[in-house]
Design a protein around this motif. Structure first.
Motif, PDB file in Angstrom:
ATOM      1  N   THR A   1       0.855  -1.195   0.000  1.00 51.56           N
ATOM      2  CA  THR A   1       0.000   0.000   0.000  1.00 51.56           C
ATOM      3  C   THR A   1       0.887   1.239   0.000  1.00 51.56           C
ATOM      4  N   THR A   2       0.260   2.410  -0.006  1.00 49.83           N
ATOM      5  CA  THR A   2       1.024   3.665   0.041  1.00 49.83           C
ATOM      6  C   THR A   2       1.724   3.850   1.378  1.00 49.83           C
TER       7      THR A   2
ATOM      8  N   ALA B   1       3.604  11.413  -0.577  1.00 48.56           N
ATOM      9  CA  ALA B   1       2.666  12.452  -1.012  1.00 48.56           C
ATOM     10  C   ALA B   1       2.295  12.267  -2.483  1.00 48.56           C
ATOM     11  N   PHE B   2       3.268  11.872  -3.264  1.00 45.85           N
ATOM     12  CA  PHE B   2       3.021  11.644  -4.696  1.00 45.85           C
ATOM     13  C   PHE B   2       2.050  10.477  -4.892  1.00 45.85           C
ATOM     14  N   LEU B   3       2.254   9.391  -4.161  1.00 48.50           N
ATOM     15  CA  LEU B   3       1.394   8.213  -4.297  1.00 48.50           C
ATOM     16  C   LEU B   3      -0.027   8.494  -3.806  1.00 48.50           C
ATOM     17  N   SER B   4      -0.136   9.358  -2.813  1.00 47.32           N
ATOM     18  CA  SER B   4      -1.468   9.658  -2.271  1.00 47.32           C
ATOM     19  C   SER B   4      -2.346  10.386  -3.285  1.00 47.32           C
TER      20      SER B   4
ATOM     21  N   ASP C   1      -4.955   2.445   2.600  1.00 46.69           N
ATOM     22  CA  ASP C   1      -5.017   0.989   2.764  1.00 46.69           C
ATOM     23  C   ASP C   1      -5.298   0.263   1.455  1.00 46.69           C
ATOM     24  N   GLN C   2      -5.476   1.021   0.375  1.00 49.26           N
ATOM     25  CA  GLN C   2      -5.759   0.384  -0.918  1.00 49.26           C
ATOM     26  C   GLN C   2      -4.531  -0.386  -1.405  1.00 49.26           C
TER      27      GLN C   2
ATOM     28  N   GLU D   1       3.783   3.915 -11.404  1.00 46.00           N
ATOM     29  CA  GLU D   1       4.120   4.987 -10.459  1.00 46.00           C
ATOM     30  C   GLU D   1       5.628   5.226 -10.416  1.00 46.00           C
ATOM     31  N   TYR D   2       6.397   4.147 -10.560  1.00 49.74           N
ATOM     32  CA  TYR D   2       7.861   4.287 -10.603  1.00 49.74           C
ATOM     33  C   TYR D   2       8.281   5.117 -11.806  1.00 49.74           C
TER      34      TYR D   2
END
Length: 586
Positions: A41-42, A66-69, A76-77, A87-88
């Motif tokens: 998860t994040t 912060a970027f992933l959020s 919790d996803q 995302e990478y």
């Protein structure tokens, strides 16, 4: 054949952004995190991502979170592997854009990359736009040098407009042959599988031979694997070919091959400093040497923006080949017209193969470098006066610099994929930065980067600080460094530097063996020792039915190579052709 599938991603465009080597590494890290935490998860992914290539020591963990959020508001996803890859890539793109704007604003000193463009990071996974001009030039080179090869001539010449090059790469023969053109004798051609139709194992053997040989001659192949060559991935293939061709073109740009190059330096230059210059820097120095003699007022510092107007080329050809260089070339105001005239003059010296007028005016760095290197090969304009070259002939240190030990350490460091490219071990480690990069690679987290100074380093005490940290970490790793101090590295003490590098390489290899052993039954966490390696080798040879044996790693009987061939045959019987093996006696 199933053994060659590798990591498969459902989205082809996403898979195309990574090599198989990268995918396998990223998949292993992702699976390990998922196994340890139950799900990804994040909350736990930022800790992994901050350690990845391109993000390490660049993006703090909280910024990644912060970027992933932004994409995953629910902390919790669960994040799947392909989402992680996307995302990478997005993070890498954001970092690249930030670094690009910083560089444009004059902040180049803080960038992560500090190596010469020569042979460095030609292979990338961020931008895969093929340069058709470079492709055409490389194809022309291959057609010229391999057109009469007994095996390849039925497939040549290659048409640069299609995908014939990438199709021909798939069996590995062409790349092996090209390596032998660049550095003759690198590959024993009897080891190349050259049947018309190869099975997957034979094809894989050719590509393994190619990549190992490419490393041996100085190519950087960290992000490319055999499966990438089997698939004929265009960006990776062109990157590798580019490096091989550069090595061939720049092979004579050193004092050993061309002692007349000493003419480029005044008597005050330390011979070590001269010998440590990379081939690219030596080529630039040679070019500026002749430009100054011809009356050119500027200094050429690169093969892109500094040569785009063609004026430097006009002066260079005027200095080297005045009989083919009319004054109208310098009088012409139109860069396109001047570039065209320059190539017409170069063609009379048989030096046009690598670029077009458009490549000059657009500043294609790789093709311009190849063009200048070709001019050097055909007419270097240096003196043949015996008195001028006595310095290089009497410099015994040159023999040390090209010794087997130096070469082995150089290739090993470059194979690790550190940020810097090493051209000369004894010179390039003196500021301590390369050694810190190596230590961080073999013992992650051991380096305190806040206390390290990144090149270029002008203040001597900053170099000493780097080297002192190297020695400190070495002692923490239990290396034997009784007589080594940071200043010995700064001063370039070859004997002590070799002792340090040998222990670093040994530490790295034993780490690998211990990791492999940890997966075997009954290992019980024991550390691998020299005696374990010796016993394994002797046992392996004995079980294969052969009688050779080595008593120690200093055993003189090893010099004939027979024991190593028997060990290789014991591991994989088909790799040794016993028909060509001799007793190894003089």
């Amino acid at each position: 054949m199933s053994g060659f599938v590798g990591v498969v991603v459902s989205d082809p465009s996403l898979q195309g952004q990574f090599t198989q080597v990268e995918l396998r590494s990223l998949k292993a890290k992702f699976v390990s995190l998922k196994r340890d935490s139950g799900h990804v998860t994040t909350k736990n992914l930022p800790g992994l991502m901050k350690k990845l290539r391109g993000l390490h020591e660049v993006v703090p963990e909280e910024e990644i979170a912060a970027f992933l959020s932004e994409s995953y508001p629910d902390s919790d996803q669960e994040i799947e592997f392909e989402s992680f890859l996307r995302e990478y890539l997005n993070l890498q793109a954001r970092v690249s854009a930030k670094e690009g704007s910083a560089t444009a604003g004059g902040g180049g000193a803080g960038g992560r990359k500090n190596s010469s463009s020569f042979l460095k990071s030609t292979i990338t996974t961020l931008l895969h736009n093929l340069n058709q001009a470079e492709k055409s030039s490389y194809v022309a080179h291959i057609n010229t040098y391999l057109g009469e090869d007994p095996f390849l001539k039925k497939y040549l010449p290659i048409d640069p407009s299609g995908n014939q090059l990438f199709d021909l790469i798939r069996d590995g023969v062409l790349l092996c042959k090209l390596i032998n053109v660049a550095v003759p004798g690198t590959i024993d051609e009897r080891a190349i599988n050259k049947k018309r139709v190869l099975n997957p194992w034979e094809r894989n053997e050719n590509h393994t031979l190619c990549l190992n040989s490419a490393k041996a001659i100085g190519c950087t192949v960290v992000n490319i694997g055999t499966q990438d060559l089997v698939e004929g991935r265009p960006h990776l293939v062109l990157g590798l070919i580019s490096q091989i061709i550069k090595i061939q073109l720049l092979a004579d740009l050193n004092l050993k091959k061309t002692p007349q190059l000493v003419e480029l330096f005044d008597d005050s230059k330390d011979i070590d400093e001269v010998l440590s210059l990379s081939p690219e820097k030596m080529l630039l120095r040679w070019m500026n040497h002749h430009l100054k003699k011809a009356g050119y007022k500027k200094t050429v510092n690169n093969f892109s923006s500094d040569v785009k107007d063609g004026e430097a080329y006009a002066y260079l050809l005027k200095a080297l080949a005045p009989e083919t260089s009319p004054e109208t070339t310098l009088e012409t105001k139109d860069p396109d017209e001047r570039a065209k005239m320059v190539l017409e003059q170069a063609e009379k010296l048989d030096c046009k193969r690598y670029l077009t007028p458009k490549d000059i005016t657009e500043g294609s760095a790789n093709l311009n470098l190849a063009f200048v290197a070709q001019i050097f090969q055909h007419r270097n304009g240096l003196t043949s006066d015996i008195k001028q070259v006595t310095l290089t002939q009497s410099a015994s240190r040159d023999d040390v610099l090209v010794s087997r030990e130096e070469r082995a350490f150089r290739m090993w460091i470059n194979s690790l994929g550190v940020g810097s490219y090493v051209n000369n071990v004894f010179e390039d480690v003196r500021n301590g930065w390369v050694l810190l990069e190596v230590l961080d690679k073999v013992s992650p987290g051991s380096v305190n980067w806040k206390l390290a100074s990144k090149p270029p380093i002008k203040l001597p005490f900053r170099k000493l600080e780097n080297c002192n940290q190297v020695v400190k970490i070495g002692k923490e790793l239990k290396f034997s460094l009784v007589n080594l101090a940071g200043n010995d590295i700064v001063q370039g003490n070859k004997k002590l530097i070799v002792a340090l590098l040998w222990q670093l390489m040994r530490f790295n290899i034993l780490q690998l063996l211990n990791r492999l052993r940890s997966h075997s039954k009954g290992s019980q966490g024991k550390q691998i020792t020299d005696a374990d390696i010796l016993n394994w080798a002797n046992s392996k040879v004995k079980t294969s039915g052969r009688t050779s044996r080595m008593e120690s790693f200093k055993d003189k009987s090893l010099s004939n190579g027979v024991f190593f061939l028997e060990l290789l045959s014991a591991v994989q019987p088909r790799v040794v052709n016993w028909k060509v093996v001799t007793k190894g006696e003089a």
